[in-house]
Design a protein around this motif. Structure first.
Motif, PDB file in Angstrom:
ATOM      1  N   GLU A   1       0.262  11.266  -9.300  1.00  0.00           N
ATOM      2  CA  GLU A   1       0.944  10.779 -10.516  1.00  0.00           C
ATOM      3  C   GLU A   1       2.211   9.987 -10.175  1.00  0.00           C
ATOM      4  O   GLU A   1       2.693   9.192 -10.974  1.00  0.00           O
ATOM      5  CB  GLU A   1       1.330  11.955 -11.429  1.00  0.00           C
ATOM      6  N   ARG A   2       2.761  10.243  -8.980  1.00  0.00           N
ATOM      7  CA  ARG A   2       3.962   9.499  -8.570  1.00  0.00           C
ATOM      8  C   ARG A   2       3.705   7.996  -8.589  1.00  0.00           C
ATOM      9  O   ARG A   2       4.636   7.203  -8.763  1.00  0.00           O
ATOM     10  CB  ARG A   2       4.350   9.888  -7.137  1.00  0.00           C
ATOM     11  N   LEU A   3       2.461   7.636  -8.378  1.00  0.00           N
ATOM     12  CA  LEU A   3       2.150   6.200  -8.277  1.00  0.00           C
ATOM     13  C   LEU A   3       2.410   5.465  -9.585  1.00  0.00           C
ATOM     14  O   LEU A   3       2.645   4.265  -9.590  1.00  0.00           O
ATOM     15  CB  LEU A   3       0.703   6.000  -7.807  1.00  0.00           C
ATOM     16  N   ARG A   4       2.396   6.195 -10.705  1.00  0.00           N
ATOM     17  CA  ARG A   4       2.656   5.547 -11.997  1.00  0.00           C
ATOM     18  C   ARG A   4       4.082   4.935 -12.000  1.00  0.00           C
ATOM     19  O   ARG A   4       4.265   3.774 -12.343  1.00  0.00           O
ATOM     20  CB  ARG A   4       2.527   6.569 -13.134  1.00  0.00           C
ATOM     21  N   SER A   5       5.072   5.724 -11.564  1.00  0.00           N
ATOM     22  CA  SER A   5       6.430   5.154 -11.572  1.00  0.00           C
ATOM     23  C   SER A   5       6.614   4.143 -10.448  1.00  0.00           C
ATOM     24  O   SER A   5       7.409   3.206 -10.576  1.00  0.00           O
ATOM     25  CB  SER A   5       7.514   6.220 -11.522  1.00  0.00           C
ATOM     26  N   ILE A   6       5.863   4.314  -9.388  1.00  0.00           N
ATOM     27  CA  ILE A   6       5.972   3.338  -8.293  1.00  0.00           C
ATOM     28  C   ILE A   6       5.449   1.976  -8.753  1.00  0.00           C
ATOM     29  O   ILE A   6       6.044   0.934  -8.486  1.00  0.00           O
ATOM     30  CB  ILE A   6       5.259   3.880  -7.043  1.00  0.00           C
ATOM     31  N   VAL A   7       4.361   1.987  -9.505  1.00  0.00           N
ATOM     32  CA  VAL A   7       3.815   0.733 -10.052  1.00  0.00           C
ATOM     33  C   VAL A   7       4.854   0.079 -10.970  1.00  0.00           C
ATOM     34  O   VAL A   7       5.082  -1.129 -10.904  1.00  0.00           O
ATOM     35  CB  VAL A   7       2.501   1.003 -10.823  1.00  0.00           C
ATOM     36  N   ALA A   8       5.529   0.893 -11.781  1.00  0.00           N
ATOM     37  CA  ALA A   8       6.539   0.341 -12.696  1.00  0.00           C
ATOM     38  C   ALA A   8       7.691  -0.291 -11.906  1.00  0.00           C
ATOM     39  O   ALA A   8       8.185  -1.360 -12.252  1.00  0.00           O
ATOM     40  CB  ALA A   8       7.051   1.428 -13.628  1.00  0.00           C
ATOM     41  N   LEU A   9       8.090   0.369 -10.817  1.00  0.00           N
ATOM     42  CA  LEU A   9       9.188  -0.163 -10.006  1.00  0.00           C
ATOM     43  C   LEU A   9       8.806  -1.467  -9.306  1.00  0.00           C
ATOM     44  O   LEU A   9       9.654  -2.315  -9.040  1.00  0.00           O
ATOM     45  CB  LEU A   9       9.572   0.850  -8.915  1.00  0.00           C
ATOM     46  N   ALA A  10       7.518  -1.603  -9.018  1.00  0.00           N
ATOM     47  CA  ALA A  10       7.075  -2.748  -8.208  1.00  0.00           C
ATOM     48  C   ALA A  10       6.954  -4.028  -9.014  1.00  0.00           C
ATOM     49  O   ALA A  10       6.756  -5.103  -8.443  1.00  0.00           O
ATOM     50  CB  ALA A  10       5.744  -2.432  -7.545  1.00  0.00           C
ATOM     51  N   ASP A  11       7.050  -3.899 -10.318  1.00  0.00           N
ATOM     52  CA  ASP A  11       7.035  -5.079 -11.166  1.00  0.00           C
ATOM     53  C   ASP A  11       5.759  -5.898 -10.938  1.00  0.00           C
ATOM     54  O   ASP A  11       4.683  -5.412 -11.187  1.00  0.00           O
ATOM     55  CB  ASP A  11       8.327  -5.874 -10.870  1.00  0.00           C
ATOM     56  N   GLU A  12       5.906  -7.134 -10.416  1.00  0.00           N
ATOM     57  CA  GLU A  12       4.746  -8.022 -10.269  1.00  0.00           C
ATOM     58  C   GLU A  12       3.985  -7.789  -8.957  1.00  0.00           C
ATOM     59  O   GLU A  12       2.893  -8.329  -8.779  1.00  0.00           O
ATOM     60  CB  GLU A  12       5.203  -9.484 -10.257  1.00  0.00           C
ATOM     61  N   VAL A  13       4.585  -7.044  -8.047  1.00  0.00           N
ATOM     62  CA  VAL A  13       3.922  -6.875  -6.743  1.00  0.00           C
ATOM     63  C   VAL A  13       2.828  -5.808  -6.867  1.00  0.00           C
ATOM     64  O   VAL A  13       3.112  -4.676  -7.269  1.00  0.00           O
ATOM     65  CB  VAL A  13       4.943  -6.483  -5.636  1.00  0.00           C
ATOM     66  N   PRO A  14       1.594  -6.184  -6.542  1.00  0.00           N
ATOM     67  CA  PRO A  14       0.510  -5.207  -6.680  1.00  0.00           C
ATOM     68  C   PRO A  14       0.689  -3.985  -5.777  1.00  0.00           C
ATOM     69  O   PRO A  14       1.067  -4.116  -4.617  1.00  0.00           O
ATOM     70  CB  PRO A  14      -0.740  -5.991  -6.254  1.00  0.00           C
ATOM     71  N   ILE A  15       0.423  -2.834  -6.338  1.00  0.00           N
ATOM     72  CA  ILE A  15       0.455  -1.596  -5.559  1.00  0.00           C
ATOM     73  C   ILE A  15      -0.984  -1.150  -5.312  1.00  0.00           C
ATOM     74  O   ILE A  15      -1.791  -1.035  -6.243  1.00  0.00           O
ATOM     75  CB  ILE A  15       1.206  -0.480  -6.330  1.00  0.00           C
ATOM     76  N   ILE A  16      -1.283  -0.934  -4.046  1.00  0.00           N
ATOM     77  CA  ILE A  16      -2.599  -0.404  -3.684  1.00  0.00           C
ATOM     78  C   ILE A  16      -2.370   1.077  -3.367  1.00  0.00           C
ATOM     79  O   ILE A  16      -1.643   1.407  -2.424  1.00  0.00           O
ATOM     80  CB  ILE A  16      -3.190  -1.138  -2.447  1.00  0.00           C
ATOM     81  N   GLY A  17      -2.958   1.920  -4.165  1.00  0.00           N
ATOM     82  CA  GLY A  17      -2.714   3.353  -4.016  1.00  0.00           C
ATOM     83  C   GLY A  17      -3.511   3.955  -2.868  1.00  0.00           C
ATOM     84  O   GLY A  17      -4.642   3.549  -2.604  1.00  0.00           O
ATOM     85  N   SER A  18      -2.897   4.934  -2.224  1.00  0.00           N
ATOM     86  CA  SER A  18      -3.573   5.626  -1.119  1.00  0.00           C
ATOM     87  C   SER A  18      -3.315   7.122  -1.220  1.00  0.00           C
ATOM     88  O   SER A  18      -2.238   7.546  -1.649  1.00  0.00           O
ATOM     89  CB  SER A  18      -3.044   5.078   0.213  1.00  0.00           C
TER      90      SER A  18
ATOM     91  N   GLY B   1       0.863  -1.182   0.000  1.00  0.00           N
ATOM     92  CA  GLY B   1       0.000   0.000   0.000  1.00  0.00           C
ATOM     93  C   GLY B   1       0.896   1.228   0.000  1.00  0.00           C
ATOM     94  O   GLY B   1       1.825   1.306   0.808  1.00  0.00           O
ATOM     95  N   VAL B   2       0.650   2.152  -0.914  1.00  0.00           N
ATOM     96  CA  VAL B   2       1.528   3.332  -1.001  1.00  0.00           C
ATOM     97  C   VAL B   2       0.715   4.624  -0.923  1.00  0.00           C
ATOM     98  O   VAL B   2      -0.109   4.905  -1.816  1.00  0.00           O
ATOM     99  CB  VAL B   2       2.338   3.339  -2.318  1.00  0.00           C
TER     100      VAL B   2
END
Ligand SMILES: Cc1cc2nc3c(=O)[nH]c(=O)nc-3n(C[C@H](O)[C@H](O)[C@H](O)COP(=O)(O)O)c2cc1C
Length: 288
Positions: free
Chosen positions: A168-185, A150-151
């Protein structure tokens, strides 16, 4: 998330699972009685519960995690996000973003002990700068210990300040996380806000203040609801269920807590709140 809040949520079927607020682990493994008391409100309706733990000692956190799972938690989430000054002073919560090896040690230790449980972390995207996420996210991903992260898009330093385009920062965070799901907050107050996160690549949305401003928000995000309650009708209805729940079990009632909810729902500067805050204990419980 007090017991009265959880019970009202259950009565209205407003969620199908819980990620608890943090449980602070500092010096010892608490007795089962204490852990059960923390878990009980979330477990009243047999919904899956992920317990969030906060602390700095990997072995202590692991022991408490094992005990929470033994008592019925379906998963453990680690808080590496809290910006409270007191928490930061003790090196916990968001302070751990500055100690990546320790964060990794904690999540690995818990995953080793509980290989079948869901293990996850909640972070802010950095302590001082959001560019720190370029180191934090890969390290967490490489630990192979996490089912999701969760980010909250703000840094610890940014606390709750307005960050234009921060989401918008979450876009690059999702890319960095690869296969691990990112739950945005962060700042999800409407279906549009939640959809924006999905567009950015997040696997889900985590809402906090939004459910107090509109208690039906999660429900409305998950279901196609034909006759939606307006947020204002939702607030009034939810408040009435809180009152009903507290009347049926008086030990759940606290005037201070109800005022805190009202301040979050309607705003501390709203006309409604200024009327509510002068009511005595009984009148607040009967207010319509
Ligand atoms: C009163 C309050 C209590 C919170 N407690 C927790 C907590 O225990 N654990 C956690 O991970 N985040 C906690 N948060 C942070 C939220 O999960 C969330 O990341 C942050 O508020 C931004 O989302 P929002 O804009 O939907 O509120 C809390 C937030 C608020 C306002």
């Amino acid at each position: 998330m007090t017991p009265v809040f959880c019970r009202a949520f259950h009565q209205l079927n407003l969620t199908d699972g819980w990620l608890s607020p943090y449980y602070r682990v500092s010096t010892n493994v608490p007795r089962d009685k204490k852990l059960k008391k923390f878990l009980q409100p979330f477990m009243e309706n047999d919904l899956p519960v992920i317990v969030q733990l906060m602390g700095t000692d990997p072995s202590l956190l692991t022991k408490v995690a094992e005990q929470m799972v033994f008592l019925g938690a379906k998963g453990i989430n680690l808080n590496f996000a809290c910006p409270s000054r007191q928490v930061l002073k003790s090196g916990a919560g968001g302070a751990l973003l500055k100690d990546i090896p320790l964060m990794v040690k904690i999540v690995k230790s818990i995953k080793n002990a509980l290989p079948k449980s869901s293990i996850s972390a909640k972070i802010r995207c950095g302590f001082e700068e959001w560019s720190e996420s370029k180191k934090i996210i890969p390290a967490l991903v490489e630990s192979s210990a996490l089912d999701f992260i969760g980010v909250h898009f703000r840094t610890v330093k940014e606390n709750y300040s307005t960050v234009p385009l921060g989401v918008e920062r979450l876009r690059s965070i999702v890319a960095l996380a690869d296969e691990v799901p990112i739950i945005g907050s962060g700042d999800i107050f409407s279906t549009e806000d939640a959809n924006k996160l999905l567009e950015l690549g997040c696997s889900g949305a985590m809402v906090a203040r939004g459910i107090l401003r509109d208690p039906f928000l999660i429900h409305n995000l998950q279901h196609t609801v034909k006759n939606k309650l307006s947020p204002e009708d939702g607030r009034k209805y939810f408040f009435s269920i809180l009152q009903k729940t507290a009347k049926s079990d008086k030990k759940l009632y606290s005037r201070a807590k109800f005022l805190e909810y009202a301040a979050m729902m309607w705003g501390a500067k709203s006309k409604k709140f200024s009327k509510l805050k002068v009511l005595n204990e009984k009148d607040l419980l009967d207010w319509q």
